[in-house]
Design an enzyme around this catalytic site. Sequence first.
Site, PDB file in Angstrom:
ATOM      1  N   GLU A   1     -10.464  13.307  14.756  1.00 49.56           N
ATOM      2  CA  GLU A   1      -9.854  13.584  13.449  1.00 49.56           C
ATOM      3  C   GLU A   1     -10.559  14.784  12.842  1.00 49.56           C
ATOM      4  O   GLU A   1     -11.537  15.290  13.392  1.00 49.56           O
ATOM      5  CB  GLU A   1      -9.983  12.380  12.506  1.00 49.56           C
ATOM      6  CG  GLU A   1      -9.024  11.257  12.824  1.00 49.56           C
ATOM      7  CD  GLU A   1      -8.752  10.329  11.640  1.00 49.56           C
ATOM      8  OE1 GLU A   1      -9.200  10.630  10.515  1.00 49.56           O
ATOM      9  OE2 GLU A   1      -8.087   9.301  11.864  1.00 49.56           O
TER      10      GLU A   1
ATOM     11  N   ASP B   1      -6.512   4.507   9.893  1.00 48.81           N
ATOM     12  CA  ASP B   1      -7.920   4.606   9.471  1.00 48.81           C
ATOM     13  C   ASP B   1      -8.352   3.367   8.702  1.00 48.81           C
ATOM     14  O   ASP B   1      -9.480   2.909   8.806  1.00 48.81           O
ATOM     15  CB  ASP B   1      -8.117   5.819   8.552  1.00 48.81           C
ATOM     16  CG  ASP B   1      -7.908   7.117   9.290  1.00 48.81           C
ATOM     17  OD1 ASP B   1      -7.955   7.116  10.525  1.00 48.81           O
ATOM     18  OD2 ASP B   1      -7.689   8.145   8.616  1.00 48.81           O
TER      19      ASP B   1
ATOM     20  N   HIS C   1       0.809  -1.225   0.000  1.00 43.23           N
ATOM     21  CA  HIS C   1       0.000   0.000   0.000  1.00 43.23           C
ATOM     22  C   HIS C   1       0.836   1.267   0.000  1.00 43.23           C
ATOM     23  O   HIS C   1       0.346   2.351   0.305  1.00 43.23           O
ATOM     24  CB  HIS C   1      -1.008  -0.025   1.152  1.00 43.23           C
ATOM     25  CG  HIS C   1      -2.219  -0.832   0.787  1.00 43.23           C
ATOM     26  ND1 HIS C   1      -2.126  -2.158   0.470  1.00 43.23           N
ATOM     27  CD2 HIS C   1      -3.520  -0.508   0.640  1.00 43.23           C
ATOM     28  CE1 HIS C   1      -3.335  -2.613   0.151  1.00 43.23           C
ATOM     29  NE2 HIS C   1      -4.203  -1.629   0.251  1.00 43.23           N
TER      30      HIS C   1
HETATM   31  P1  FAD Z   1       4.150  -1.795   2.256  1.00 40.98           P
HETATM   32  O1  FAD Z   1       3.659  -0.674   1.442  1.00 40.98           O
HETATM   33  O2  FAD Z   1       4.124  -3.118   1.612  1.00 40.98           O
HETATM   34  O3  FAD Z   1       5.617  -1.484   2.811  1.00 40.98           O
HETATM   35  C1  FAD Z   1       5.950  -0.210   3.273  1.00 40.98           C
HETATM   36  C2  FAD Z   1       7.432  -0.140   3.655  1.00 40.98           C
HETATM   37  O4  FAD Z   1       7.639  -0.911   4.827  1.00 40.98           O
HETATM   38  C3  FAD Z   1       8.361  -0.700   2.601  1.00 40.98           C
HETATM   39  O5  FAD Z   1       9.574   0.009   2.625  1.00 40.98           O
HETATM   40  C4  FAD Z   1       8.584  -2.122   3.057  1.00 40.98           C
HETATM   41  O6  FAD Z   1       9.806  -2.647   2.593  1.00 40.98           O
HETATM   42  C5  FAD Z   1       8.549  -1.955   4.567  1.00 40.98           C
HETATM   43  N1  FAD Z   1       8.024  -3.143   5.246  1.00 40.98           N
HETATM   44  C6  FAD Z   1       6.886  -3.811   4.985  1.00 40.98           C
HETATM   45  N2  FAD Z   1       6.738  -4.823   5.848  1.00 40.98           N
HETATM   46  C7  FAD Z   1       7.803  -4.781   6.671  1.00 40.98           C
HETATM   47  C8  FAD Z   1       8.232  -5.565   7.785  1.00 40.98           C
HETATM   48  N3  FAD Z   1       7.539  -6.621   8.211  1.00 40.98           N
HETATM   49  N4  FAD Z   1       9.392  -5.227   8.395  1.00 40.98           N
HETATM   50  C9  FAD Z   1      10.126  -4.158   7.989  1.00 40.98           C
HETATM   51  N5  FAD Z   1       9.774  -3.409   6.925  1.00 40.98           N
HETATM   52  C10 FAD Z   1       8.622  -3.711   6.290  1.00 40.98           C
HETATM   53  N6  FAD Z   1      -1.086   5.184   7.315  1.00 40.98           N
HETATM   54  C11 FAD Z   1      -1.335   5.699   8.531  1.00 40.98           C
HETATM   55  O7  FAD Z   1      -0.422   5.928   9.328  1.00 40.98           O
HETATM   56  N7  FAD Z   1      -2.611   5.992   8.899  1.00 40.98           N
HETATM   57  C12 FAD Z   1      -3.678   5.739   8.097  1.00 40.98           C
HETATM   58  O8  FAD Z   1      -4.811   5.991   8.484  1.00 40.98           O
HETATM   59  C13 FAD Z   1      -3.434   5.186   6.816  1.00 40.98           C
HETATM   60  N8  FAD Z   1      -4.457   4.904   5.981  1.00 40.98           N
HETATM   61  C14 FAD Z   1      -4.192   4.380   4.753  1.00 40.98           C
HETATM   62  C15 FAD Z   1      -5.262   4.098   3.888  1.00 40.98           C
HETATM   63  C16 FAD Z   1      -5.028   3.555   2.642  1.00 40.98           C
HETATM   64  C17 FAD Z   1      -6.193   3.239   1.740  1.00 40.98           C
HETATM   65  C18 FAD Z   1      -3.703   3.307   2.219  1.00 40.98           C
HETATM   66  C19 FAD Z   1      -3.426   2.753   0.859  1.00 40.98           C
HETATM   67  C20 FAD Z   1      -2.639   3.601   3.050  1.00 40.98           C
HETATM   68  C21 FAD Z   1      -2.877   4.131   4.321  1.00 40.98           C
HETATM   69  N9  FAD Z   1      -1.833   4.423   5.212  1.00 40.98           N
HETATM   70  C22 FAD Z   1      -2.090   4.936   6.448  1.00 40.98           C
HETATM   71  C23 FAD Z   1      -0.448   4.277   4.766  1.00 40.98           C
HETATM   72  C24 FAD Z   1       0.189   2.976   5.202  1.00 40.98           C
HETATM   73  O9  FAD Z   1       0.604   3.092   6.548  1.00 40.98           O
HETATM   74  C25 FAD Z   1       1.383   2.727   4.303  1.00 40.98           C
HETATM   75  O10 FAD Z   1       0.881   2.452   3.024  1.00 40.98           O
HETATM   76  C26 FAD Z   1       2.290   1.627   4.750  1.00 40.98           C
HETATM   77  O11 FAD Z   1       3.202   1.440   3.694  1.00 40.98           O
HETATM   78  C27 FAD Z   1       1.655   0.316   5.139  1.00 40.98           C
HETATM   79  O12 FAD Z   1       1.288  -0.418   4.061  1.00 40.98           O
HETATM   80  P2  FAD Z   1       1.738  -1.954   3.824  1.00 40.98           P
HETATM   81  O13 FAD Z   1       1.531  -2.768   5.034  1.00 40.98           O
HETATM   82  O14 FAD Z   1       1.046  -2.349   2.579  1.00 40.98           O
HETATM   83  O15 FAD Z   1       3.319  -1.818   3.619  1.00 40.98           O
END
Ligand code: FAD
Length: 522
Positions: free
Chosen positions: A265, A151, A89
């Site tokens: 919020e 969220d 994401h």
């Molecule tokens: P990824 O996008 O897959 O990874 C993000 C980063 O973390 C990359 O660099 C990856 O290499 C690293 N990573 C992933 N897993 C690990 C692990 N296990 N150990 C170490 N590094 C790791 N954020 C907020 O704070 N508040 C919100 O309310 C919020 N709402 C969102 C709503 C939507 C619809 C979306 C798309 C995103 C939102 N986000 C929010 C953002 C979200 O926190 C980031 O997208 C974050 O990247 C988490 O997504 P992911 O788990 O898919 O991680």
Amino acid sequence: MIACAEHFLPGNDAEPKPHDDVVSTLSKALGVQAITTDDLEIASKDFGGLKFVKPLALIRPSTADDVARVVRAAARSPTLTVAARGNGHSINGQAMAEQGLVLDMRAMDELVRLVTIDGAPYVDVSGGALWEDVLKRCVSEFGLTPRSWTDYLSLTVGGTLSYAGVSGQAFRYGPQTSNVTELEVVTGKGETIVCSKTQSPELFFAVLGGLGQFGIITRARIVLQEAPHTVRWIRVVYSEFEEFSSDAEWLVRREEGESSFDYVEGFVLANSEDPSNGWPTLPLDPQQVFDPIHIPSSAGPVLYCLELALHYRYSDNPSHVDAVVDGLLGRLRFIKGLKFQVDIGYTEFLLRVKRDEEHARANGVWDDAPHPWLNLFVSKSNIAEFDGEVFKKILKDGVHGPILVYPLLRDKWDSRQSVVVPESEIFYIVALLRFSPAPPKGPPPQLLVEQNRQILQLCLAKAFDFKLYFPHYHSRQDWINHFGNHQWSRFVDRKTAFDPMAILAPGQKIFSRVPQPYSVTQ
Ligand code: FAD
């Protein structure tokens, strides 16, 4: 130590080449099923839809040992990198690895284990677990819940802990990174280490908000509390930013023991009947109607909405809940007549964005459209000017999605963690969550990226105290500016200690892979 950065930074890296030998070694070590070159499509893209980067292989680890084996194998090659992918994401390719190894963290064995320490409850979960699964399991099996959320909950535990994890509870409990007490981490050296505030604390604090640079989180221990049953969910509307922001700040500064909401919020909307940017986005259920007759004639091009929630249990006296809500709302200066309220289940409230996701999918703006989002932390001292220049001018017609703006308290953030925030005691999160359709129905994404750049340029030109949340930069100087000299040198020291060959999270574009640890090549 700062000099070490030269060896990690992008610029002089040679074009990486496929490493069939490493893939075959990994296949033998992990089992052929674990490595796939067929599903590379999944690992090549992310929610942002702006970047497409092909890895060498997508690996589905089950255990921390699998993760460690992959990192150690990558370390034996001179150029291979490893990206943990949560749920993909990210917006700007942060979970990608060009010709590197992508670990699908969601494949890790399921773990949701209740732990009690000195009578206090915690849950141990896998780094690849989705927060929505953690919520459902904790509430249904233990009647307990984590305290601090995002969220949207189809995000992974490891993914949000690598940034901060922020939502309407953070004013009270801090970000999600302030609500974990222990991590199991595989470092860039391929070592599996359990860390906490007292055990390997440098690694613990480095990893929290560490942009995936120091280790891969394979397990996290999360603080729990009793789960409420129900939530009173409220939206109240303002025409004046000053009234909106001072009410929001009053609410987040309520002292312990004083009545207060459990969630605070806010967002900005266009003062128009536009279905995706204006009044129709406000009502909380289809029976509610927004009547513009209440908007004062002095209102400008945008309105502001405070979004609030109070938790309660079935056993709570309804008149007590009403009294608390009325007492708090009675102190606020929102436009009378523009209040929306519903009572819904706690889990349903936390999963509210799932319904928006379904809607967005049906309208082709979830998977099929780019999302050039911009997330900032802006100091209280600059937020009124930010409102005047950005919300009221640049974004006055909206972004075809939510524009979040609400205050957070700096003292709930632990400065030992890697995340950086503005200097001031109160700062605002600003999130431009763009959901425009893909061209030709919507604008070219480059236009929206350019609008983000214009906003950042304005913040820089006006010397605002601000930070990018989910930062992404391409030059060393921009990263140094982001962290500030002191925190940058700490970040580099941590990199040298825990991932000296810069194997991890190459998609963040902070450091470049080096063939040997810096100390060895010296
Ligand atoms: P990824 O996008 O897959 O990874 C993000 C980063 O973390 C990359 O660099 C990856 O290499 C690293 N990573 C992933 N897993 C690990 C692990 N296990 N150990 C170490 N590094 C790791 N954020 C907020 O704070 N508040 C919100 O309310 C919020 N709402 C969102 C709503 C939507 C619809 C979306 C798309 C995103 C939102 N986000 C929010 C953002 C979200 O926190 C980031 O997208 C974050 O990247 C988490 O997504 P992911 O788990 O898919 O991680």
